[in-house]
Design a protein around this motif. Structure first.
Motif, PDB file in Angstrom:
ATOM      1  N   ARG A  84       0.989  -1.105  -0.496  1.00 49.68           N
ATOM      2  CA  ARG A  84       0.230   0.015  -0.016  1.00 49.68           C
ATOM      3  C   ARG A  84       0.645   0.951  -0.127  1.00 49.68           C
ATOM      4  N   GLN A  85       0.537   2.100  -0.532  1.00 54.97           N
ATOM      5  CA  GLN A  85       0.655   3.823  -0.488  1.00 54.97           C
ATOM      6  C   GLN A  85       1.074   4.338   0.831  1.00 54.97           C
ATOM      7  N   ALA A  86       2.295   4.565   1.223  1.00 53.43           N
ATOM      8  CA  ALA A  86       2.303   4.754   2.645  1.00 53.43           C
ATOM      9  C   ALA A  86       1.453   6.332   2.316  1.00 53.43           C
ATOM     10  N   ASP A  87       0.770   6.947   3.746  1.00 51.42           N
ATOM     11  CA  ASP A  87       0.113   8.345   3.112  1.00 51.42           C
ATOM     12  C   ASP A  87       1.152   9.102   3.047  1.00 51.42           C
ATOM     13  N   ASP A  88       2.324   9.120   3.572  1.00 46.43           N
ATOM     14  CA  ASP A  88       3.151  10.464   3.241  1.00 46.43           C
ATOM     15  C   ASP A  88       4.655  10.379   1.954  1.00 46.43           C
ATOM     16  N   ALA A  89       4.042   9.489   1.327  1.00 49.47           N
ATOM     17  CA  ALA A  89       4.556   9.347  -0.011  1.00 49.47           C
ATOM     18  C   ALA A  89       4.614   9.902  -1.307  1.00 49.47           C
ATOM     19  N   ILE A  90       5.161  10.376  -1.584  1.00 47.01           N
ATOM     20  CA  ILE A  90       5.208  10.777  -2.945  1.00 47.01           C
ATOM     21  C   ILE A  90       4.942   9.959  -3.784  1.00 47.01           C
ATOM     22  N   VAL A  91       4.071  10.429  -5.224  1.00 50.19           N
ATOM     23  CA  VAL A  91       3.636   8.942  -6.168  1.00 50.19           C
ATOM     24  C   VAL A  91       3.899   9.384  -7.127  1.00 50.19           C
ATOM     25  N   ILE A  92       4.665   8.492  -7.398  1.00 50.84           N
ATOM     26  CA  ILE A  92       5.668   9.174  -9.598  1.00 50.84           C
ATOM     27  C   ILE A  92       5.136   8.365 -10.735  1.00 50.84           C
ATOM     28  N   ASP A  93       4.369   8.800 -11.210  1.00 47.81           N
ATOM     29  CA  ASP A  93       3.733   8.070 -11.708  1.00 47.81           C
ATOM     30  C   ASP A  93       4.037   7.751 -13.331  1.00 47.81           C
ATOM     31  N   ASN A  94       5.256   6.495 -13.333  1.00 43.48           N
ATOM     32  CA  ASN A  94       6.512   6.614 -14.402  1.00 43.48           C
ATOM     33  C   ASN A  94       5.826   6.003 -15.682  1.00 43.48           C
ATOM     34  N   THR A  95       4.738   6.079 -16.133  1.00 44.25           N
ATOM     35  CA  THR A  95       3.994   5.758 -16.969  1.00 44.25           C
ATOM     36  C   THR A  95       4.893   5.935 -18.876  1.00 44.25           C
TER      37      THR A  95
END
Length: 156
Positions: free
Chosen positions: A125-136
């Motif tokens: 699961r994504q951590a609440d404080d994670a920065i999402v990088i969609d590298n598509t």
């Protein structure tokens, strides 16, 4: 152990280079099943945590930001479109001379995602404080540049 020929680090076990065998589809098909065993998770998390030093560590994994290092200074949650992930993994396996079909890779990734997000112990699961990088739509160079920008923002 650094492999100068490939510019990567190889995994060694009991004096044997196991880098190629552990990347095969037959192993990938069992990873989530084994990772769901409580004793395996406990041992793996302990090993991962023991690698941390005062200067920090860069590590990737499906529960690194939520379980292994929940207090990490920077957490990046990397994601991509399923078909892009399948194409990338298929290409990687072909380059390593793995005899596998595109459909086998797709099924393996889908099954692993499902199993890892639904397991009781250390689910993906994504951590609440994670920065999402969609590298598509990002090249590896673009991904690295963005990640370095995030690191520099923290380290000054």
């Amino acid at each position: 152990i650094p492999n100068m020929a490939t510019a990567n680090a190889d995994i060694w076990l009991n004096g044997e280079n196991v880098e190629q065998p552990i990347r095969e589809i037959s192993v990938a098909a069992r990873v989530s099943e084994i990772a769901a065993i409580a004793e395996v998770r406990e041992f793996a998390v302990g090993c991962q945590r023991s690698m941390r030093h005062d200067s920090g560590i860069v590590m990737d994994g499906r529960d690194v930001g939520t379980v292994v290092f929940p207090d990490a200074e920077l957490k990046i949650f990397m994601t991509a479109d399923m078909e892009v992930r399948v194409a990338r993994r298929y290409k990687e396996m072909l380059q390593k001379h793995e005899n596998v079909s595109l459909q086998e890779v797709r099924e393996n990734i889908a099954q692993r995602d499902y199993t890892d997000t639904h397991r009781i112990i250390s689910p993906l699961r994504q951590a609440d404080d994670a920065i999402v990088i969609d590298n598509t739509d990002l090249t590896p160079e673009q991904q690295l540049a963005y990640a370095l920008k995030l690191v520099r923002a923290i380290t000054g």
